[in-house]
Design a protein around this motif. Structure first.
Motif, mmCIF file in Angstrom:
data_model
loop_
_atom_site.group_PDB
_atom_site.id
_atom_site.type_symbol
_atom_site.label_atom_id
_atom_site.label_comp_id
_atom_site.label_asym_id
_atom_site.label_seq_id
_atom_site.Cartn_x
_atom_site.Cartn_y
_atom_site.Cartn_z
ATOM 1 N N LYS A 1 0.830 -1.202 0.000
ATOM 2 C CA LYS A 1 0.000 0.000 0.000
ATOM 3 C C LYS A 1 0.870 1.260 0.000
ATOM 4 C CE LYS A 1 -3.891 -2.182 2.410
ATOM 5 N NZ LYS A 1 -4.746 -2.170 3.618
ATOM 6 N N ASP A 2 0.382 2.255 -0.711
ATOM 7 C CA ASP A 2 1.112 3.530 -0.787
ATOM 8 C C ASP A 2 1.011 4.306 0.522
ATOM 9 O OD1 ASP A 2 1.807 3.019 -3.436
ATOM 10 O OD2 ASP A 2 -0.044 3.911 -4.194
ATOM 11 N N GLU A 3 -0.141 4.199 1.155
ATOM 12 C CA GLU A 3 -0.355 4.934 2.401
ATOM 13 C C GLU A 3 0.361 4.236 3.554
ATOM 14 O OE1 GLU A 3 -4.054 6.438 5.257
ATOM 15 O OE2 GLU A 3 -4.424 5.156 3.510
ATOM 16 N N VAL A 4 1.118 5.011 4.323
ATOM 17 C CA VAL A 4 1.832 4.472 5.480
ATOM 18 C C VAL A 4 1.009 4.739 6.737
ATOM 19 C CG1 VAL A 4 3.931 4.541 6.862
ATOM 20 C CG2 VAL A 4 4.062 4.841 4.375
ATOM 21 N N VAL A 5 0.600 3.671 7.404
ATOM 22 C CA VAL A 5 -0.199 3.784 8.619
ATOM 23 C C VAL A 5 0.524 3.044 9.740
ATOM 24 C CG1 VAL A 5 -2.426 3.316 9.701
ATOM 25 C CG2 VAL A 5 -2.323 3.829 7.260
ATOM 26 N N SER A 6 0.562 3.651 10.918
ATOM 27 C CA SER A 6 1.202 3.008 12.067
ATOM 28 C C SER A 6 0.489 1.694 12.389
ATOM 29 C CB SER A 6 1.159 3.932 13.278
ATOM 30 O OG SER A 6 1.601 3.254 14.440
ATOM 31 N N LEU A 7 1.273 0.636 12.548
ATOM 32 C CA LEU A 7 0.692 -0.666 12.867
ATOM 33 C C LEU A 7 -0.100 -0.618 14.165
ATOM 34 C CD1 LEU A 7 3.640 -3.080 11.972
ATOM 35 C CD2 LEU A 7 1.517 -2.763 10.695
ATOM 36 N N TRP A 8 0.360 0.192 15.113
ATOM 37 C CA TRP A 8 -0.282 0.242 16.420
ATOM 38 C C TRP A 8 -1.669 0.868 16.367
ATOM 39 C CZ3 TRP A 8 2.221 -3.019 19.138
ATOM 40 C CH2 TRP A 8 3.612 -3.149 18.997
ATOM 41 N N ARG A 9 -1.996 1.520 15.258
ATOM 42 C CA ARG A 9 -3.320 2.125 15.101
ATOM 43 C C ARG A 9 -4.272 1.207 14.343
ATOM 44 N NH1 ARG A 9 -2.347 7.682 12.238
ATOM 45 N NH2 ARG A 9 -4.632 7.643 12.300
ATOM 46 N N MET A 10 -3.779 0.087 13.870
ATOM 47 C CA MET A 10 -4.574 -0.825 13.043
ATOM 48 C C MET A 10 -5.145 -1.967 13.883
ATOM 49 S SD MET A 10 -1.995 -1.097 9.767
ATOM 50 C CE MET A 10 -3.157 -2.152 8.873
ATOM 51 N N PRO A 11 -6.478 -2.085 13.972
ATOM 52 C CA PRO A 11 -7.075 -3.207 14.716
ATOM 53 C C PRO A 11 -6.603 -4.563 14.196
ATOM 54 C CG PRO A 11 -8.735 -1.566 14.166
ATOM 55 C CD PRO A 11 -7.490 -1.166 13.435
ATOM 56 N N ALA A 12 -6.492 -4.672 12.871
ATOM 57 C CA ALA A 12 -6.100 -5.951 12.268
ATOM 58 C C ALA A 12 -4.723 -6.404 12.738
ATOM 59 C CB ALA A 12 -6.120 -5.844 10.746
ATOM 60 N N PHE A 13 -3.837 -5.459 13.010
ATOM 61 C CA PHE A 13 -2.496 -5.814 13.458
ATOM 62 C C PHE A 13 -2.556 -6.564 14.784
ATOM 63 C CE2 PHE A 13 1.234 -4.631 16.109
ATOM 64 C CZ PHE A 13 2.188 -5.358 15.412
ATOM 65 N N TYR A 14 -3.433 -6.139 15.681
ATOM 66 C CA TYR A 14 -3.566 -6.804 16.975
ATOM 67 C C TYR A 14 -4.174 -8.199 16.810
ATOM 68 C CZ TYR A 14 -2.500 -2.256 18.968
ATOM 69 O OH TYR A 14 -1.878 -1.079 19.295
ATOM 70 N N TYR A 15 -5.125 -8.330 15.878
ATOM 71 C CA TYR A 15 -5.693 -9.648 15.602
ATOM 72 C C TYR A 15 -4.607 -10.603 15.090
ATOM 73 C CZ TYR A 15 -10.121 -6.968 15.409
ATOM 74 O OH TYR A 15 -11.188 -6.140 15.667
ATOM 75 N N VAL A 16 -3.834 -10.110 14.115
ATOM 76 C CA VAL A 16 -2.785 -10.933 13.503
ATOM 77 C C VAL A 16 -1.712 -11.277 14.522
ATOM 78 C CG1 VAL A 16 -0.971 -10.988 11.740
ATOM 79 C CG2 VAL A 16 -3.213 -10.005 11.190
ATOM 80 N N LEU A 17 -1.269 -10.271 15.276
ATOM 81 C CA LEU A 17 -0.224 -10.490 16.277
ATOM 82 C C LEU A 17 -0.673 -11.507 17.326
ATOM 83 C CD1 LEU A 17 2.559 -9.573 17.426
ATOM 84 C CD2 LEU A 17 1.303 -7.859 18.767
ATOM 85 N N GLY A 18 -1.894 -11.345 17.818
ATOM 86 C CA GLY A 18 -2.411 -12.258 18.829
ATOM 87 C C GLY A 18 -2.509 -13.683 18.323
ATOM 88 N N ALA A 19 -3.029 -13.851 17.111
ATOM 89 C CA ALA A 19 -3.202 -15.186 16.545
ATOM 90 C C ALA A 19 -1.865 -15.868 16.278
ATOM 91 C CB ALA A 19 -4.020 -15.108 15.254
ATOM 92 N N VAL A 20 -0.923 -15.128 15.698
ATOM 93 C CA VAL A 20 0.362 -15.712 15.323
ATOM 94 C C VAL A 20 1.176 -16.113 16.557
ATOM 95 C CG1 VAL A 20 2.610 -15.227 14.267
ATOM 96 C CG2 VAL A 20 0.500 -14.593 13.073
ATOM 97 N N ILE A 21 1.277 -15.232 17.530
ATOM 98 C CA ILE A 21 2.055 -15.556 18.730
ATOM 99 C C ILE A 21 1.394 -16.690 19.516
ATOM 100 C CG2 ILE A 21 2.798 -14.680 20.986
ATOM 101 C CD1 ILE A 21 3.434 -12.049 19.672
ATOM 102 N N TYR A 22 0.092 -16.664 19.614
ATOM 103 C CA TYR A 22 -0.656 -17.711 20.315
ATOM 104 C C TYR A 22 -0.416 -19.077 19.685
ATOM 105 C CZ TYR A 22 -4.945 -20.492 21.096
ATOM 106 O OH TYR A 22 -5.852 -21.501 21.352
ATOM 107 N N LEU A 23 -0.517 -19.136 18.355
ATOM 108 C CA LEU A 23 -0.369 -20.418 17.676
ATOM 109 C C LEU A 23 1.087 -20.861 17.571
ATOM 110 C CD1 LEU A 23 -3.058 -19.936 14.887
ATOM 111 C CD2 LEU A 23 -3.168 -21.503 16.823
ATOM 112 N N CYS A 24 1.968 -19.936 17.191
ATOM 113 C CA CYS A 24 3.387 -20.305 17.045
ATOM 114 C C CYS A 24 4.011 -20.669 18.387
ATOM 115 C CB CYS A 24 4.164 -19.160 16.397
ATOM 116 S SG CYS A 24 3.762 -18.916 14.655
#
Length: 223
Positions: free
Chosen positions: A151-174
């Motif tokens: 994506k051309d637009e740069v958005v802080s990961l910490w402001r993205m709800p999806a980032f928390y979903y992805v982070l939680g799922a990946v760390i939990y499973l891995c």
């Protein structure tokens, strides 16, 4: 068993999970989605209900009524995969073929495994479910980050709800795949499975907290 300290530790985590499930469903239905983040709000709905109903079941049937957890945890493995697979598919809004393939592969293995399932080996079978689920979710996470960086637009990961979903799922499973995969073997070899299972329980708490944070990021207080 119920006089063992590890039993009470496990019970405390069940109540933690129930609290997280209550908070998730409370926030989901008492807050309004941000207009620009409606998709991030919508994708988590199956997971919200799974967390609430799942932990309510654990408290009522496993802790109060002392019903064996083997049947429920086996079913939960399937429901958790379906919820995560759906969440990533809707977050990415594409890769329908991949989504269908993951569902078919997992369901085929799941149904086949039921012919070999029994009370004595259910932990081992569920470990295999966890391993397959982890591989599929890692692939989804890689695709999510790949699309994000395009994506051309740069958005802080910490402001993205999806980032928390992805982070939680990946760390939990891995982080949890090793304890889950080897719990059955450890139980047979040493009987000390609860000490290894504690790692998975802690990661489960982390994942639920990430989901709550993500949901809060995607919503605002109703006027």
């Amino acid at each position: 068993m119920r006089n063992n300290i590890w039993y009470y530790i496990s019970v405390s985590f069940v109540f933690q999970y129930l609290l997280c499930g209550i908070l998730l469903i409370y926030f989901y239905y008492t807050r309004s989605p941000r207009k620009e983040l409606y998709n991030e709000f919508k994708v988590i709905k199956p997971f919200v209900w799974l967390m609430f109903i799942g932990e309510l079941y654990e408290v009522i049937f496993s802790i109060i009524l002392f019903v064996k957890t083997a049947y429920w945890t086996t079913l939960y493995s399937l429901l958790e995969f379906l919820a995560f697979n759906y969440m990533f598919y809707k977050l990415l809004k594409k890769y329908k073929t991949l989504y269908s393939t993951f569902n078919i592969v997992f369901l085929t293995f799941y149904i086949t495994s039921l012919f070999f399932w029994n009370i004595d080996n259910h932990n081992i079978v569920e470990g295999y479910y966890g391993a397959i689920e982890t591989v599929f979710i890692i692939i989804w996470a890689i695709l999510w980050f790949k699309d994000l960086f395009k994506k051309d637009e740069v958005v802080s990961l910490w402001r993205m709800p999806a980032f928390y979903y992805v982070l939680g799922a990946v760390i939990y499973l891995c982080g949890g795949v090793i304890p889950v995969l080897f719990t059955g073997h450890l139980f047979k070899a040493t009987g000390l499975w609860t000490k290894y299972w504690l790692v998975f329980l802690i990661l489960g708490t982390f994942m639920r907290i990430m989901m709550i944070i993500g949901l809060l990021k995607a919503t605002v207080k109703k006027p």
